[in-house]
Design an enzyme around this catalytic site. Structure first.
Site, PDB file in Angstrom:
ATOM      1  N   THR A  64       0.963  -1.419   0.140  1.00 25.22           N
ATOM      2  CA  THR A  64      -0.040  -0.132   0.078  1.00 25.22           C
ATOM      3  C   THR A  64       0.911   1.528  -0.099  1.00 25.22           C
ATOM      4  O   THR A  64       2.242   0.879   0.217  1.00 25.22           O
ATOM      5  CB  THR A  64      -1.093   0.141   1.242  1.00 25.22           C
ATOM      6  OG1 THR A  64      -1.717   1.062   1.027  1.00 25.22           O
ATOM      7  CG2 THR A  64      -0.762  -0.011   2.916  1.00 25.22           C
ATOM      8  N   LYS A  68       3.390   1.080  -3.947  1.00 22.56           N
ATOM      9  CA  LYS A  68       3.629   0.740  -5.081  1.00 22.56           C
ATOM     10  C   LYS A  68       3.939   1.065  -5.998  1.00 22.56           C
ATOM     11  O   LYS A  68       4.221  -0.026  -7.499  1.00 22.56           O
ATOM     12  CB  LYS A  68       1.731   1.065  -5.393  1.00 22.56           C
ATOM     13  CG  LYS A  68       0.498   0.402  -4.557  1.00 22.56           C
ATOM     14  CD  LYS A  68      -0.365   1.141  -3.963  1.00 22.56           C
ATOM     15  CE  LYS A  68      -1.211   0.621  -3.668  1.00 22.56           C
ATOM     16  NZ  LYS A  68      -2.838   0.917  -4.010  1.00 22.56           N
ATOM     17  N   ASN A  88      -0.052  -3.908  -6.456  1.00 23.31           N
ATOM     18  CA  ASN A  88       0.116  -3.960  -5.249  1.00 23.31           C
ATOM     19  C   ASN A  88       0.282  -5.450  -4.161  1.00 23.31           C
ATOM     20  O   ASN A  88      -0.050  -5.823  -3.665  1.00 23.31           O
ATOM     21  CB  ASN A  88      -1.397  -2.789  -4.151  1.00 23.31           C
ATOM     22  CG  ASN A  88      -2.245  -4.535  -5.347  1.00 23.31           C
ATOM     23  OD1 ASN A  88      -2.422  -4.681  -5.919  1.00 23.31           O
ATOM     24  ND2 ASN A  88      -3.877  -4.057  -5.035  1.00 23.31           N
ATOM     25  N   ASP A 103      -6.190  -3.876  -8.041  1.00 17.14           N
ATOM     26  CA  ASP A 103      -7.516  -2.867  -7.044  1.00 17.14           C
ATOM     27  C   ASP A 103      -8.945  -3.250  -8.715  1.00 17.14           C
ATOM     28  O   ASP A 103      -9.860  -3.060  -8.695  1.00 17.14           O
ATOM     29  CB  ASP A 103      -7.204  -1.580  -7.314  1.00 17.14           C
ATOM     30  CG  ASP A 103      -6.393  -1.543  -5.962  1.00 17.14           C
ATOM     31  OD1 ASP A 103      -6.856  -2.381  -4.977  1.00 17.14           O
ATOM     32  OD2 ASP A 103      -5.749  -0.627  -5.633  1.00 17.14           O
ATOM     33  N   GLY A 128     -13.821  11.128 -10.794  1.00 17.73           N
ATOM     34  CA  GLY A 128     -12.461  10.913 -10.454  1.00 17.73           C
ATOM     35  C   GLY A 128     -11.151  10.957 -11.449  1.00 17.73           C
ATOM     36  O   GLY A 128     -11.468  10.344 -12.322  1.00 17.73           O
ATOM     37  N   ALA A 129     -10.275  10.986 -10.413  1.00 19.55           N
ATOM     38  CA  ALA A 129      -8.573  10.631 -11.645  1.00 19.55           C
ATOM     39  C   ALA A 129      -8.184   9.959 -10.737  1.00 19.55           C
ATOM     40  O   ALA A 129      -6.415  10.560 -10.995  1.00 19.55           O
ATOM     41  CB  ALA A 129      -8.536  11.838 -12.909  1.00 19.55           C
ATOM     42  N   ALA A 132      -7.350   5.579  -7.126  1.00 24.25           N
ATOM     43  CA  ALA A 132      -8.412   4.583  -7.379  1.00 24.25           C
ATOM     44  C   ALA A 132      -8.996   4.557  -9.222  1.00 24.25           C
ATOM     45  O   ALA A 132      -9.773   3.493  -9.436  1.00 24.25           O
ATOM     46  CB  ALA A 132      -9.395   4.351  -6.621  1.00 24.25           C
ATOM     47  N   GLY A 237     -18.570  -0.321  -2.291  1.00 16.94           N
ATOM     48  CA  GLY A 237     -17.371  -0.629  -2.234  1.00 16.94           C
ATOM     49  C   GLY A 237     -16.160  -1.295  -1.488  1.00 16.94           C
ATOM     50  O   GLY A 237     -15.436  -2.060  -2.152  1.00 16.94           O
TER      51      GLY A 237
HETATM   52  P1  NAP Z   1      -6.500  10.192  -4.484  1.00 23.21           P
HETATM   53  O1  NAP Z   1      -6.004   9.919  -5.458  1.00 23.21           O
HETATM   54  O2  NAP Z   1      -6.756  11.520  -3.359  1.00 23.21           O
HETATM   55  O3  NAP Z   1      -8.257  10.729  -5.283  1.00 23.21           O
HETATM   56  C1  NAP Z   1      -8.916  11.380  -4.746  1.00 23.21           C
HETATM   57  C2  NAP Z   1     -10.304  11.882  -5.598  1.00 23.21           C
HETATM   58  O4  NAP Z   1     -11.028  12.492  -5.363  1.00 23.21           O
HETATM   59  C3  NAP Z   1      -9.547  13.241  -7.192  1.00 23.21           C
HETATM   60  O5  NAP Z   1      -9.528  12.457  -8.129  1.00 23.21           O
HETATM   61  C4  NAP Z   1      -9.898  14.256  -6.510  1.00 23.21           C
HETATM   62  O6  NAP Z   1      -9.989  15.473  -7.629  1.00 23.21           O
HETATM   63  C5  NAP Z   1     -11.391  13.966  -5.751  1.00 23.21           C
HETATM   64  N1  NAP Z   1     -12.154  14.671  -5.101  1.00 23.21           N
HETATM   65  C6  NAP Z   1     -11.623  14.571  -3.640  1.00 23.21           C
HETATM   66  N2  NAP Z   1     -12.424  15.758  -3.436  1.00 23.21           N
HETATM   67  C7  NAP Z   1     -13.244  16.053  -3.571  1.00 23.21           C
HETATM   68  C8  NAP Z   1     -13.945  17.858  -4.356  1.00 23.21           C
HETATM   69  N3  NAP Z   1     -14.709  18.207  -3.234  1.00 23.21           N
HETATM   70  N4  NAP Z   1     -14.729  17.844  -5.308  1.00 23.21           N
HETATM   71  C9  NAP Z   1     -14.890  17.001  -6.389  1.00 23.21           C
HETATM   72  N5  NAP Z   1     -13.841  15.907  -6.402  1.00 23.21           N
HETATM   73  C10 NAP Z   1     -13.302  15.102  -5.053  1.00 23.21           C
HETATM   74  O7  NAP Z   1      -7.972   8.823  -3.959  1.00 23.21           O
HETATM   75  P2  NAP Z   1      -8.059   7.062  -3.930  1.00 23.21           P
HETATM   76  O8  NAP Z   1      -6.866   6.270  -4.435  1.00 23.21           O
HETATM   77  O9  NAP Z   1      -8.685   7.786  -5.277  1.00 23.21           O
HETATM   78  O10 NAP Z   1      -8.978   7.074  -3.474  1.00 23.21           O
HETATM   79  C11 NAP Z   1     -10.329   7.651  -4.086  1.00 23.21           C
HETATM   80  C12 NAP Z   1     -12.194   6.711  -3.071  1.00 23.21           C
HETATM   81  O11 NAP Z   1     -12.296   5.315  -3.766  1.00 23.21           O
HETATM   82  C13 NAP Z   1     -12.087   6.699  -1.848  1.00 23.21           C
HETATM   83  O12 NAP Z   1     -13.066   7.462  -0.750  1.00 23.21           O
HETATM   84  C14 NAP Z   1     -10.914   5.694  -1.249  1.00 23.21           C
HETATM   85  O13 NAP Z   1     -11.673   5.102   0.185  1.00 23.21           O
HETATM   86  C15 NAP Z   1     -11.923   4.946  -2.195  1.00 23.21           C
HETATM   87  N6  NAP Z   1     -10.579   3.686  -2.294  1.00 23.21           N
HETATM   88  C16 NAP Z   1     -11.727   2.285  -2.596  1.00 23.21           C
HETATM   89  C17 NAP Z   1     -11.174   1.041  -2.504  1.00 23.21           C
HETATM   90  C18 NAP Z   1     -11.960  -0.302  -2.297  1.00 23.21           C
HETATM   91  O14 NAP Z   1     -11.262  -1.297  -2.396  1.00 23.21           O
HETATM   92  N7  NAP Z   1     -13.507  -0.011  -2.425  1.00 23.21           N
HETATM   93  C19 NAP Z   1      -9.464   1.360  -3.349  1.00 23.21           C
HETATM   94  C20 NAP Z   1      -8.998   2.176  -3.238  1.00 23.21           C
HETATM   95  C21 NAP Z   1      -9.609   3.366  -2.940  1.00 23.21           C
HETATM   96  P3  NAP Z   1      -9.004  16.355  -7.712  1.00 23.21           P
HETATM   97  O15 NAP Z   1      -8.440  15.681  -8.446  1.00 23.21           O
HETATM   98  O16 NAP Z   1      -9.159  17.325  -8.481  1.00 23.21           O
HETATM   99  O17 NAP Z   1      -8.331  16.481  -6.572  1.00 23.21           O
END
Ligand code: NAP
Length: 271
Positions: A64, A68, A88, A103, A128-129, A132, A237
């Site tokens: 994690t 990675k 991962n 993932d 999102g970008a 994940a 999720g």
């Molecule tokens: P990350 O890399 O920090 O990316 C966060 C994303 O959310 C970015 O696209 C960001 O947009 C967007 N965002 C944050 N605040 C926002 C807002 N106020 N308005 C609009 N967009 C917003 O996080 P990540 O690792 O990809 O994780 C994203 C989510 O997936 C989390 O909730 C995490 O817990 C979940 N997740 C779940 C699993 C699973 O196994 N189910 C695995 C991984 C992650 P910007 O680029 O504009 O900042």
């Protein structure tokens, strides 16, 4: 009696990882003598750890943040690992370590389990970008699904779209893009406890669309609640979290483990 097999998750910090609960559940279910550790490796110690991994007593590891990409430099990569250059899951392959990113495949397995009739003809729309979103977009594109990506910071959506062969959609044009969307995926952190809500009306989605949220705390996000209220199939999720772990288990122990309600309950009890 054989020796206890040692596996674990490598990260910094790693003490909040739920992976040991998942693997302990399967060790009991399948009668496997193994131990799954939380292995703390500081960011600056990552290179040394993965360089030495094949010579260690570990049968394999999950990885994690923040390791990675470093892990990918010290393993023979499968196609997903090659595309993403971040992994991962590592396992032994002769005298080397091999690796993948699970993932994306975990997301697809969860989708197949929770929404067996999800429409693969697309387009899928990913919100999102971040990390994940990259895995999910890559897995969907590699599975032949047409993918669109929208992100608050449009440049990141454009970069991810270019990486996986998708189309970037400006955030403000979401309602129009939703009209022919067959799969909507929230890969932002919005909807997670402690973050703001994802403020998105689902009315434009077709009646047979599937809505998936990567957020699993809370399990029933406002997005999933709205989707069910509209009669759409909703995918939580937690499924992705559990199915991505099956990849390592299968590599290390030769069994594709079952993701059942008992496992879901065991993990939910820790939230
Ligand atoms: P990350 O890399 O920090 O990316 C966060 C994303 O959310 C970015 O696209 C960001 O947009 C967007 N965002 C944050 N605040 C926002 C807002 N106020 N308005 C609009 N967009 C917003 O996080 P990540 O690792 O990809 O994780 C994203 C989510 O997936 C989390 O909730 C995490 O817990 C979940 N997740 C779940 C699993 C699973 O196994 N189910 C695995 C991984 C992650 P910007 O680029 O504009 O900042």
């Amino acid at each position: 009696m054989g020796e206890t097999v040692r596996v674990g998750v490598v990260g910094w910090p790693v003490k909040h990882s739920r992976s040991p609960i998942i693997f302990d559940h399967w060790f009991k279910a399948y009668g496997i003598d193994a131990h799954y550790d939380r292995i703390e490796v500081k960011p600056e110690e990552g290179e040394r750890f993965f360089a030495d991994l094949a010579a260690s007593d570990l049968a394999g590891v999950n990885v994690t943040m923040p390791h990675k990409a470093t892990a990918a430099r010290f393993a023979v990569l499968d196609p997903a690992g090659v595309r993403l250059q971040a992994i991962n899951t590592l396992w032994r392959d002769g005298d080397r370590m091999a690796g993948t990113s699970s993932d994306g495949s975990g997301f697809l397995k969860s989708l197949d389990a929770q929404a067996p009739d999800w429409r693969r003809d697309g387009p899928a729309l990913i919100l999102g970008a971040g990390g994940a979103a990259v895995s999910v977009a890559d897995a969907l594109a590699a599975a032949g699904v047409r993918v669109r990506i929208a992100n608050r910071t449009h440049e990141k959506a454009a970069a991810l779209a270019a990486l996986v062969g998708a189309e970037a959609v400006p955030w403000e044009r979401l309602p129009a893009a939703m009209e022919d969307t067959t799969l909507l995926v929230n890969a932002t952190s919005l909807g997670m406890n402690g973050s703001g809500p994802l403020d998105l009306a689902l009315a434009p989605l077709p009646h047979d669309a599937t809505v998936a949220d990567l957020v699993y705390y809370p399990l029933e996000t406002p997005l999933l609640r709205d989707a069910r209220a509209r009669g759409l199939v909703a995918v939580d999720g937690l499924g992705m979290l559990l199915y991505q772990a099956t990849v390592g288990f299968e590599r290390w122990f030769g069994i594709d483990p079952t993701v059942d309600d008992a496992l879901r309950r065991a993990v939910l009890a820790t939230m």
